[in-house]
Design a protein around this motif. Structure first.
Motif, PDB file in Angstrom:
ATOM      1  N   VAL A 197      34.950  34.803  46.999  1.00 22.80           N
ATOM      2  CA  VAL A 197      35.812  34.281  45.934  1.00 22.80           C
ATOM      3  C   VAL A 197      35.873  35.273  44.770  1.00 22.80           C
ATOM      4  CG1 VAL A 197      36.095  32.464  44.205  1.00 22.80           C
ATOM      5  CG2 VAL A 197      35.461  31.865  46.549  1.00 22.80           C
ATOM      6  N   ALA A 198      34.729  35.805  44.365  1.00 23.14           N
ATOM      7  CA  ALA A 198      34.698  36.730  43.228  1.00 23.14           C
ATOM      8  C   ALA A 198      35.519  37.983  43.515  1.00 23.14           C
ATOM      9  CB  ALA A 198      33.253  37.107  42.908  1.00 23.14           C
ATOM     10  N   GLY A 199      35.355  38.547  44.707  1.00 25.79           N
ATOM     11  CA  GLY A 199      36.094  39.761  45.040  1.00 25.79           C
ATOM     12  C   GLY A 199      37.594  39.523  45.109  1.00 25.79           C
ATOM     13  N   THR A 200      38.002  38.425  45.734  1.00 28.19           N
ATOM     14  CA  THR A 200      39.427  38.119  45.846  1.00 28.19           C
ATOM     15  C   THR A 200      40.023  37.808  44.476  1.00 28.19           C
ATOM     16  OG1 THR A 200      38.992  37.202  48.049  1.00 28.19           O
ATOM     17  CG2 THR A 200      41.118  36.690  47.053  1.00 28.19           C
ATOM     18  N   LEU A 201      39.264  37.109  43.647  1.00 28.66           N
ATOM     19  CA  LEU A 201      39.738  36.794  42.298  1.00 28.66           C
ATOM     20  C   LEU A 201      39.895  38.064  41.467  1.00 28.66           C
ATOM     21  CD1 LEU A 201      40.461  34.530  40.318  1.00 28.66           C
ATOM     22  CD2 LEU A 201      38.059  34.418  39.681  1.00 28.66           C
ATOM     23  N   ALA A 202      38.963  38.996  41.597  1.00 32.29           N
ATOM     24  CA  ALA A 202      39.077  40.266  40.862  1.00 32.29           C
ATOM     25  C   ALA A 202      40.367  40.987  41.218  1.00 32.29           C
ATOM     26  CB  ALA A 202      37.864  41.144  41.160  1.00 32.29           C
ATOM     27  N   ARG A 203      40.735  40.954  42.492  1.00 28.64           N
ATOM     28  CA  ARG A 203      41.989  41.594  42.914  1.00 28.64           C
ATOM     29  C   ARG A 203      43.192  40.845  42.351  1.00 28.64           C
ATOM     30  NH1 ARG A 203      39.362  41.314  48.036  1.00 28.64           N
ATOM     31  NH2 ARG A 203      41.078  40.130  48.970  1.00 28.64           N
ATOM     32  N   SER A 204      43.145  39.506  42.410  1.00 26.12           N
ATOM     33  CA  SER A 204      44.277  38.704  41.937  1.00 26.12           C
ATOM     34  C   SER A 204      44.517  38.870  40.445  1.00 26.12           C
ATOM     35  CB  SER A 204      44.038  37.226  42.250  1.00 26.12           C
ATOM     36  OG  SER A 204      43.924  37.007  43.640  1.00 26.12           O
ATOM     37  N   LEU A 205      43.446  39.085  39.687  1.00 24.93           N
ATOM     38  CA  LEU A 205      43.550  39.201  38.227  1.00 24.93           C
ATOM     39  C   LEU A 205      43.726  40.644  37.756  1.00 24.93           C
ATOM     40  CD1 LEU A 205      40.696  36.723  37.191  1.00 24.93           C
ATOM     41  CD2 LEU A 205      43.164  36.320  37.039  1.00 24.93           C
ATOM     42  N   ASP A 206      43.781  41.595  38.698  1.00 26.93           N
ATOM     43  CA  ASP A 206      43.808  43.020  38.324  1.00 26.93           C
ATOM     44  C   ASP A 206      42.660  43.336  37.371  1.00 26.93           C
ATOM     45  OD1 ASP A 206      46.128  43.612  39.827  1.00 26.93           O
ATOM     46  OD2 ASP A 206      47.398  42.839  38.224  1.00 26.93           O
ATOM     47  N   ALA A 207      41.469  42.891  37.738  1.00 26.49           N
ATOM     48  CA  ALA A 207      40.308  43.038  36.872  1.00 26.49           C
ATOM     49  C   ALA A 207      39.889  44.493  36.720  1.00 26.49           C
ATOM     50  CB  ALA A 207      39.135  42.229  37.429  1.00 26.49           C
ATOM     51  N   GLU A 208      39.286  44.791  35.596  1.00 28.83           N
ATOM     52  CA  GLU A 208      38.709  46.111  35.356  1.00 28.83           C
ATOM     53  C   GLU A 208      37.487  46.327  36.255  1.00 28.83           C
ATOM     54  OE1 GLU A 208      38.165  49.778  33.070  1.00 28.83           O
ATOM     55  OE2 GLU A 208      39.816  48.357  33.130  1.00 28.83           O
ATOM     56  N   LYS A 209      36.654  45.292  36.358  1.00 25.81           N
ATOM     57  CA  LYS A 209      35.402  45.419  37.099  1.00 25.81           C
ATOM     58  C   LYS A 209      35.077  44.131  37.844  1.00 25.81           C
ATOM     59  CE  LYS A 209      33.212  48.586  33.763  1.00 25.81           C
ATOM     60  NZ  LYS A 209      32.946  49.708  34.670  1.00 25.81           N
ATOM     61  N   LEU A 210      34.397  44.295  38.971  1.00 27.62           N
ATOM     62  CA  LEU A 210      33.747  43.205  39.685  1.00 27.62           C
ATOM     63  C   LEU A 210      32.247  43.452  39.588  1.00 27.62           C
ATOM     64  CD1 LEU A 210      33.537  40.813  41.725  1.00 27.62           C
ATOM     65  CD2 LEU A 210      33.749  42.534  43.550  1.00 27.62           C
ATOM     66  N   ILE A 211      31.505  42.464  39.119  1.00 26.48           N
ATOM     67  CA  ILE A 211      30.063  42.612  38.920  1.00 26.48           C
ATOM     68  C   ILE A 211      29.342  41.566  39.751  1.00 26.48           C
ATOM     69  CG2 ILE A 211      28.187  42.605  37.231  1.00 26.48           C
ATOM     70  CD1 ILE A 211      30.464  43.219  35.117  1.00 26.48           C
ATOM     71  N   LEU A 212      28.455  42.014  40.631  1.00 26.15           N
ATOM     72  CA  LEU A 212      27.721  41.132  41.522  1.00 26.15           C
ATOM     73  C   LEU A 212      26.258  41.120  41.107  1.00 26.15           C
ATOM     74  CD1 LEU A 212      29.309  42.456  44.852  1.00 26.15           C
ATOM     75  CD2 LEU A 212      29.978  40.402  43.586  1.00 26.15           C
ATOM     76  N   MET A 213      25.792  39.962  40.628  1.00 26.91           N
ATOM     77  CA  MET A 213      24.401  39.826  40.206  1.00 26.91           C
ATOM     78  C   MET A 213      23.562  39.367  41.399  1.00 26.91           C
ATOM     79  SD  MET A 213      24.914  38.141  36.418  1.00 26.91           S
ATOM     80  CE  MET A 213      23.246  38.541  35.887  1.00 26.91           C
ATOM     81  N   THR A 214      22.471  40.087  41.668  1.00 30.72           N
ATOM     82  CA  THR A 214      21.671  39.856  42.863  1.00 30.72           C
ATOM     83  C   THR A 214      20.186  39.805  42.505  1.00 30.72           C
ATOM     84  OG1 THR A 214      21.294  42.197  43.372  1.00 30.72           O
ATOM     85  CG2 THR A 214      23.370  41.238  44.140  1.00 30.72           C
ATOM     86  N   ASN A 215      19.357  39.705  43.545  1.00 31.36           N
ATOM     87  CA  ASN A 215      17.906  39.777  43.370  1.00 31.36           C
ATOM     88  C   ASN A 215      17.352  41.128  43.792  1.00 31.36           C
ATOM     89  OD1 ASN A 215      17.615  37.223  42.298  1.00 31.36           O
ATOM     90  ND2 ASN A 215      17.101  36.267  44.250  1.00 31.36           N
ATOM     91  N   THR A 216      18.187  42.150  43.793  1.00 30.81           N
ATOM     92  CA  THR A 216      17.746  43.510  44.093  1.00 30.81           C
ATOM     93  C   THR A 216      18.216  44.425  42.965  1.00 30.81           C
ATOM     94  OG1 THR A 216      19.751  44.135  45.312  1.00 30.81           O
ATOM     95  CG2 THR A 216      17.997  43.063  46.570  1.00 30.81           C
ATOM     96  N   PRO A 217      17.573  45.600  42.802  1.00 33.62           N
ATOM     97  CA  PRO A 217      17.981  46.505  41.722  1.00 33.62           C
ATOM     98  C   PRO A 217      19.406  47.025  41.869  1.00 33.62           C
ATOM     99  CG  PRO A 217      15.784  47.058  42.511  1.00 33.62           C
ATOM    100  CD  PRO A 217      16.336  46.061  43.472  1.00 33.62           C
ATOM    101  N   GLY A 218      19.972  46.957  43.072  1.00 36.23           N
ATOM    102  CA  GLY A 218      21.290  47.496  43.362  1.00 36.23           C
ATOM    103  C   GLY A 218      21.310  47.912  44.818  1.00 36.23           C
ATOM    104  N   VAL A 219      22.090  48.931  45.137  1.00 35.23           N
ATOM    105  CA  VAL A 219      22.095  49.488  46.495  1.00 35.23           C
ATOM    106  C   VAL A 219      20.946  50.490  46.598  1.00 35.23           C
ATOM    107  CG1 VAL A 219      23.396  50.805  48.198  1.00 35.23           C
ATOM    108  CG2 VAL A 219      24.580  49.157  46.725  1.00 35.23           C
ATOM    109  N   LEU A 220      20.119  50.325  47.613  1.00 39.68           N
ATOM    110  CA  LEU A 220      18.941  51.169  47.796  1.00 39.68           C
ATOM    111  C   LEU A 220      19.128  52.094  48.996  1.00 39.68           C
ATOM    112  CD1 LEU A 220      16.161  48.437  47.357  1.00 39.68           C
ATOM    113  CD2 LEU A 220      17.328  49.765  45.581  1.00 39.68           C
TER     114      LEU A 220
END
Length: 310
Positions: A197-220
């Motif tokens: 939902v977040a990714g599709t909504l970011a595209r629909s809104l022409d968002a500047e950024k998509l930010i995904l909050m997780t339980n990891t520091p990021g991509v490892l």
């Protein structure tokens, strides 16, 4: 006194560092997938709400999409219902769907209340409101040994997101807080993956950024070290060589689709870190992994080009 002056000076420097980011991102939309420990730890929840209020008050336009996995599982346990998953997706019968709606509605109200008490203006929404998340039933393709698609109940995939209701709320300076519930043409209600939902909504809104909050520091990387910045092609390589796998794949897939569709960047950040949003958005170092187009600027070493229009 000297120590206090030094502390004050450091704080002033931090604010000064944030200025170009505030200027550049004024009136820009950020879609934030809120999840992980940030949704369950009381101090982190309060801090997240303050961060959202601050971003709104300095002129940015945050949009929040939240899930509720642990809370849904907990509610089902109290109802005496065992959670079942197929390929990482929750099998959703009628009783489970009821629990999903109850748990996510409670979470939604809590987030809205925390933001409003922090000085922001938030409004809670379900994808059923105005039918703005239109969905159809998701069938998992058959795997080895299966001859038919796998039915996992009232789980949906997105057909279309109508951004009109979100645009209206943003035009009135509200922060939309969205439950990942969709509706079919027949009125059927569907539980939808919040990352999707977040990714599709970011595209629909022409968002500047998509930010995904997780339980990891990021991509490892394979050594377990954080990768601060990746291009789309580099992410594809990490998927191909098995560095990225398991539960990170849906998040990364959502990020890749968003950036390929025109969202300037996607960020995978550690929601367990206090003020994670502010650190990622308003400092040059950031704290997570930024995913950008192959031809996009490197935000850590080429910030002048990125902010060249200031």
């Amino acid at each position: 006194m000297a120590s206090s002056s030094l502390d004050a000076s450091s704080k002033a420097n931090i604010l000064a560092e944030a200025l170009p980011y505030i200027q550049s991102f004024h009136s820009r939309t950020f879609v934030i997938k809120y999840g992980g420990n940030a949704m369950t730890d009381e101090a982190l929840k309060a801090g997240f709400a303050r961060d959202i209020a601050l971003l709104q008050l300095v002129g940015m336009r945050p949009v929040i999409v939240h899930g509720g996995g642990p809370q849904i599982t907990g509610l089902l346990e109290r109802m005496g219902v065992k959670s079942e998953f197929r390929r990482g997706m929750r099998v959703t019968d009628a009783q489970t769907l009821e629990a999903v709606e109850m748990a996510t509605a409670k979470i939604n109200q809590e987030i809205v209340g925390l933001i409003n008490r922090s000085g922001g203006k938030a409004v809670g929404l379900s994808g059923q409101d105005g039918r703005f998340i239109q969905a159809r039933k998701l069938l998992l393709p058959p795997e080895a040994g299966e001859t038919e698609p796998v039915d996992i109940g009232a789980v949906g995939e997105i057909e279309r997101i109508d951004p009109e209701v979100i645009n209206l709320l943003q035009s009135r300076s509200f922060v939309p807080v969205i439950m990942p519930i969709g509706v079919g043409t027949d009125g059927e209600v569907y539980n939808i993956n919040a990352d999707l939902v977040a990714g599709t909504l970011a595209r629909s809104l022409d968002a500047e950024k998509l930010i995904l909050m997780t339980n990891t520091p990021g991509v490892l990387n394979k050594a377990g070290k954080l990768i601060p910045s990746l291009t789309l092609s580099e992410v594809d390589g990490l998927v191909a060589d098995g560095t990225l796998s398991g539960g990170m794949l849906p998040k990364i897939g959502s990020a890749l689709d968003a950036v390929r569709a025109g969202v300037k960047s996607a960020h995978v950040i550690d929601g367990r870190v206090p003020n994670a949003l502010l650190l990622e958005l308003l400092t040059s170092e950031g704290i997570g992994t930024l995913i950008r187009p192959d031809g996009g600027p490197h935000f850590l070493t080429d910030s002048q080009r990125y902010f060249g229009d200031l």
